[in-house]
Design a protein around this motif. Structure first.
Motif, PDB file in Angstrom:
ATOM      1  N   ALA A  50     113.822  50.787  -4.694  1.00 15.02           N
ATOM      2  CA  ALA A  50     114.623  50.350  -5.849  1.00 15.02           C
ATOM      3  C   ALA A  50     116.036  49.990  -5.413  1.00 15.02           C
ATOM      4  N   GLN A  51     116.508  50.610  -4.337  1.00 20.60           N
ATOM      5  CA  GLN A  51     117.848  50.319  -3.826  1.00 20.60           C
ATOM      6  C   GLN A  51     117.850  49.152  -2.840  1.00 20.60           C
ATOM      7  N   ALA A  52     116.681  48.705  -2.421  1.00 23.93           N
ATOM      8  CA  ALA A  52     116.584  47.641  -1.423  1.00 23.93           C
ATOM      9  C   ALA A  52     116.888  46.280  -2.043  1.00 23.93           C
ATOM     10  N   ALA A  53     117.293  45.366  -1.197  1.00 22.19           N
ATOM     11  CA  ALA A  53     117.558  44.000  -1.640  1.00 22.19           C
ATOM     12  C   ALA A  53     116.234  43.286  -1.919  1.00 22.19           C
ATOM     13  N   THR A  54     116.286  42.243  -2.737  1.00 19.83           N
ATOM     14  CA  THR A  54     115.086  41.444  -2.999  1.00 19.83           C
ATOM     15  C   THR A  54     115.200  40.124  -2.254  1.00 19.83           C
ATOM     16  N   THR A  55     114.043  39.554  -1.955  1.00 17.96           N
ATOM     17  CA  THR A  55     113.998  38.273  -1.268  1.00 17.96           C
ATOM     18  C   THR A  55     112.937  37.394  -1.918  1.00 17.96           C
ATOM     19  N   ASN A  56     113.159  36.091  -1.865  1.00 17.70           N
ATOM     20  CA  ASN A  56     112.186  35.119  -2.352  1.00 17.70           C
ATOM     21  C   ASN A  56     111.445  34.453  -1.187  1.00 17.70           C
ATOM     22  N   LEU A  57     111.656  34.934   0.023  1.00 19.78           N
ATOM     23  CA  LEU A  57     111.071  34.320   1.202  1.00 19.78           C
ATOM     24  C   LEU A  57     109.749  34.956   1.615  1.00 19.78           C
ATOM     25  N   ALA A  58     109.343  36.024   0.951  1.00 16.05           N
ATOM     26  CA  ALA A  58     108.090  36.692   1.289  1.00 16.05           C
ATOM     27  C   ALA A  58     107.100  36.524   0.145  1.00 16.05           C
ATOM     28  N   GLN A  59     105.864  36.180   0.485  1.00 19.55           N
ATOM     29  CA  GLN A  59     104.816  36.028  -0.530  1.00 19.55           C
ATOM     30  C   GLN A  59     103.853  37.201  -0.428  1.00 19.55           C
TER      31      GLN A  59
END
Length: 97
Positions: A50-59
């Motif tokens: 929940a504290q980690a960053a999000t990315t749109n580069l992983a599917q």
């Protein structure tokens, strides 16, 4: 060691260390319930993701969603690349690369 001629066929338990041989004369069926061992989450569990960053580069390999929580950790020696850990925002699948 003498062997009874009536017991020479069939299944036997043989000790690889000594000369003990046990002839199986009947089938024993006992159902033992399997209990899954509780394992601690070494990555910190849901709170860490929940504290980690999000990315749109992983599917996500399961649902195909393009947004995932992401962090990296050095899991091998220093001259090896870091391991990337992901958790899908939609289906909560964990995977690593």
């Amino acid at each position: 060691m003498t062997v009874d001629p009536d017991q020479t066929s069939g299944l036997r338990f043989i000790c690889p260390t000594c000369t003990f041989v046990h002839v199986v004369t009947e089938k024993i069926v006992e159902e033992v319930p399997l209990v899954k061992k509780k394992v601690d989450d070494v990555l910190g569990g849901d709170e860490a993701m929940a504290q980690a960053a999000t990315t749109n580069l992983a599917q996500c390999p399961r649902c195909g969603h393009n947004e995932a929580y992401h962090f990296e950790m050095q899991t091998r020696s220093a001259d090896e690349p870091a391991t990337h850990f992901y958790k899908c925002v939609k289906c909560k699948l964990n995977w690593r690369e």
